[in-house]
Each structure stands twice: as C-alpha cells, then as structure tokens.
Design a protein around this motif. Structure first.
Motif, PDB file in Angstrom:
ATOM      1  N   ARG A 148     -53.781 -35.670  58.986  1.00 35.68           N
ATOM      2  CA  ARG A 148     -54.945 -35.037  57.885  1.00 35.68           C
ATOM      3  C   ARG A 148     -54.542 -33.099  57.486  1.00 35.68           C
ATOM      4  NH1 ARG A 148     -58.831 -38.368  61.184  1.00 35.68           N
ATOM      5  NH2 ARG A 148     -59.620 -39.808  59.907  1.00 35.68           N
ATOM      6  N   ASP A 153     -53.656 -36.865  53.082  1.00 38.11           N
ATOM      7  CA  ASP A 153     -54.968 -36.971  52.858  1.00 38.11           C
ATOM      8  C   ASP A 153     -54.944 -38.559  51.405  1.00 38.11           C
ATOM      9  OD1 ASP A 153     -54.583 -35.645  50.460  1.00 38.11           O
ATOM     10  OD2 ASP A 153     -55.963 -33.972  50.501  1.00 38.11           O
ATOM     11  N   GLY A 154     -53.801 -39.057  50.576  1.00 39.06           N
ATOM     12  CA  GLY A 154     -54.338 -39.605  50.049  1.00 39.06           C
ATOM     13  C   GLY A 154     -53.996 -39.417  48.539  1.00 39.06           C
ATOM     14  N   GLU A 171     -62.433 -49.858  62.427  1.00 39.98           N
ATOM     15  CA  GLU A 171     -61.895 -48.108  61.932  1.00 39.98           C
ATOM     16  C   GLU A 171     -60.768 -47.095  61.333  1.00 39.98           C
ATOM     17  OE1 GLU A 171     -65.550 -50.296  63.597  1.00 39.98           O
ATOM     18  OE2 GLU A 171     -63.568 -50.292  64.331  1.00 39.98           O
ATOM     19  N   ARG A 174     -59.376 -48.883  57.955  1.00 37.14           N
ATOM     20  CA  ARG A 174     -60.107 -48.167  57.553  1.00 37.14           C
ATOM     21  C   ARG A 174     -59.861 -46.401  57.279  1.00 37.14           C
ATOM     22  NH1 ARG A 174     -64.183 -49.273  59.379  1.00 37.14           N
ATOM     23  NH2 ARG A 174     -65.172 -51.514  58.072  1.00 37.14           N
ATOM     24  N   ALA A 175     -59.528 -45.880  58.429  1.00 43.12           N
ATOM     25  CA  ALA A 175     -59.489 -45.049  57.756  1.00 43.12           C
ATOM     26  C   ALA A 175     -57.790 -44.261  57.405  1.00 43.12           C
ATOM     27  CB  ALA A 175     -59.516 -43.882  59.557  1.00 43.12           C
ATOM     28  N   ASP A 178     -58.163 -44.849  54.272  1.00 40.38           N
ATOM     29  CA  ASP A 178     -58.594 -44.050  52.889  1.00 40.38           C
ATOM     30  C   ASP A 178     -57.247 -43.326  52.880  1.00 40.38           C
ATOM     31  OD1 ASP A 178     -61.209 -45.426  52.936  1.00 40.38           O
ATOM     32  OD2 ASP A 178     -62.079 -44.389  54.536  1.00 40.38           O
ATOM     33  N   MET A 179     -56.747 -43.003  53.861  1.00 35.48           N
ATOM     34  CA  MET A 179     -55.793 -42.177  53.449  1.00 35.48           C
ATOM     35  C   MET A 179     -54.064 -42.225  53.076  1.00 35.48           C
ATOM     36  SD  MET A 179     -55.877 -40.414  57.038  1.00 35.48           S
ATOM     37  CE  MET A 179     -54.534 -39.337  57.147  1.00 35.48           C
ATOM     38  N   ARG A 208     -52.563 -53.450  50.052  1.00 34.33           N
ATOM     39  CA  ARG A 208     -52.024 -52.798  51.067  1.00 34.33           C
ATOM     40  C   ARG A 208     -51.795 -52.998  51.971  1.00 34.33           C
ATOM     41  NH1 ARG A 208     -54.443 -47.269  51.304  1.00 34.33           N
ATOM     42  NH2 ARG A 208     -55.104 -46.901  49.506  1.00 34.33           N
TER      43      ARG A 208
END
Length: 272
Positions: A148, A153-154, A171, A174-175, A178-179, A208
């Motif tokens: 980050r 950040d994608g 978790e 998922r993070a 999200d990136m 993904r």
C-alpha cells in the motif's frame, strides 16, 4: 490445458531431468510453466530455460530469505526484466517464519533489509509494468502495508501480481484481492490438514485464481513427500474443482486465461 504458474526447474532436484519432466507435462496436459528466479546468481540459468522452450517463461528477483548473495539494485532488476521472455518481478516479499530457528534469534526489526529489498522489487515492477510474484510467510500485515505504501492499490499505475503459494487467512486474501492481486494455490491445498485453506480457495473469485506446484517442493496428494513436478499441477486444479463444485475443465480454462492476462500481457508492455 493446465499452466504451472510457479516452479523452480533449475533447482538441483529437477535440473538434470528436464526431458522427462517435459514429457510428463505433455502427458498431463500441462502446456506452459513460469520458471521462477530466487537469486541474481541463478537468473541466467532460469532465463535460459525460457529462451530454450517456447512454453516456458522466466521471472527475475531475489527471494526474501536469501542472504549473503548479490543484492539487486533497481537497475539490476530492470535490465533483466527487459530481456525476452521475462514476464514478472520476483519472487519477492517478506518471510518472518522461524525467527528463532531459521533466523538465529533475530527480531523482526532486524529484517529491515528484507523490507527494503521488497520495496526495490515493487518499484522495479511499477517501472516496467510487469507483475510481482509475492512470497509472504508469517509476514502478511507488513507485506500488505508495504504494498500500500508503495502505491499498489489496484489502480491504473499499479504493477499488480500474485500472492503465490497462498497459505494465509481469508482476510489476507480479501485484502490482496481488493488491491488487484491474484491468488495462487499450490499442492498444500490438497493436504488433509488444509481445510481452512480450502475454505479460502472457495472464496477466491474464478477470475483471480491461479494454480502452481512450487516444484520441487510441496507435491500434492497423492505424491506428498515426493519431489514435485509441473506435471502434478492438475491435482491442485482437481482439488479446486471439488472445492468450487465445478468441472475440472472449467478450472483449467479459468486459470490458464488468468495466467495469460496477468503474465503474458506484459510482453506487450514498453521495454524496461
């Protein structure tokens, strides 16, 4: 039909068996593989595999556990990333596993060199628009935080990449998703004790998802404990098919398409 997105065919356990490995891959319908670099010293050997065979590609990078060998500069990585058939930066990341046994009792603070090396790889990946191959072990929060901080950040200017041989929690998955990252599963997902990881695999979206062997390590059931090979990656795909309640062919198709989208698009990127 199948793609092994992460293997080490130059390692001593496999180096002398390439004809047999390629024959076994063909019989198992594993038609492509990404050969992963872990030190600058081995890059020429890894790259030679990609140059010699039109269904192999190479990465360039230094594994986070590597010490007392050549420390890559940004220029080192960019020069090699610009060579033909080099499609990724890594494997790179953080490894805090076994601080007492494997790292001589050092603290996490003592591993600042790992974090600086990781940042160098991220900057190289962004500079040449090639994806990162990320290794994270007992270090997921720092791995995510550094990504980050470095702008992963994608967004449009992110390098993106894959969390390889994923063994973290939902978790963390998922993070990473999200990136903008992909998630790759190895033979570990077939192990009897890996139900939590199978639950994570059920959660990861099909667009993904990647499969790998990390050979010569982590052979899937029914070969657990033996030397691993790209020919065994269909067993990882079969486990994912069971987890997701889908035909094996659908997993093969999706993971092959994802491999192309993540890694082979970089061949059209600007030179590093």
């Amino acid at each position: 039909m199948f793609v092994d997105s992460h293997c080490h065919l130059n390692f001593p356990e496999l180096r002398g068996q390439l004809p047999q490995i390629r024959q076994a891959m063909a019989q198992a319908q594993v038609d492509r593989a990404l050969c992963i670099c872990t030190t600058m010293e081995e890059f020429a050997e890894v790259h030679a595999l990609a140059l010699a065979y039109d269904n192999f590609w190479a990465s360039v990078g230094v594994h986070p556990d590597t010490e007392n060998l050549h420390e890559p500069s940004l220029e080192d990585l960019l020069q090699r990333a610009g060579l033909p058939r080099v499609v990724a930066i890594g494997e790179t990341g953080l490894d805090y596993y076994g601080m007492q046994e494997r790292k001589g009792g050092r603290s996490i603070a003592d591993l600042q060199w790992q974090r600086e090396r990781f940042r160098t790889h991220i900057r190289a990946a962004r500079a040449c628009a090639k994806p990162l191959v990320i290794h994270t072990r007992s270090a997921s929060q720092d791995t995510l935080a550094i990504l980050r901080e470095e702008g992963e950040d994608g967004g449009q200017h992110s390098a993106g990449g894959v969390f390889h041989c994923f063994t973290e929690t939902a978790e963390v998955a998922r993070a990473a998703l999200d990136m903008g990252f992909y998630i790759s599963f190895s033979g570990i997902v077939t192990f009897k004790s890996a139900q939590d990881l199978r639950d994570v695999a059920a959660f990861v979206p099909m667009d993904r998802l990647l499969i790998e062997t990390d050979s010569p390590y982590l052979a899937p059931v029914p070969y657990r404990g033996k030397v691993n090979s790209p020919a065994y990656v269909p067993h990882v795909a079969q486990q994912l098919a069971q987890v997701k309640g889908l035909p094996l062919a659908e997993i093969a198709s999706a993971t092959s398409r994802n491999f192309e989208q993540l890694f082979l698009r970089s061949q059209q990127a600007q030179p590093c």
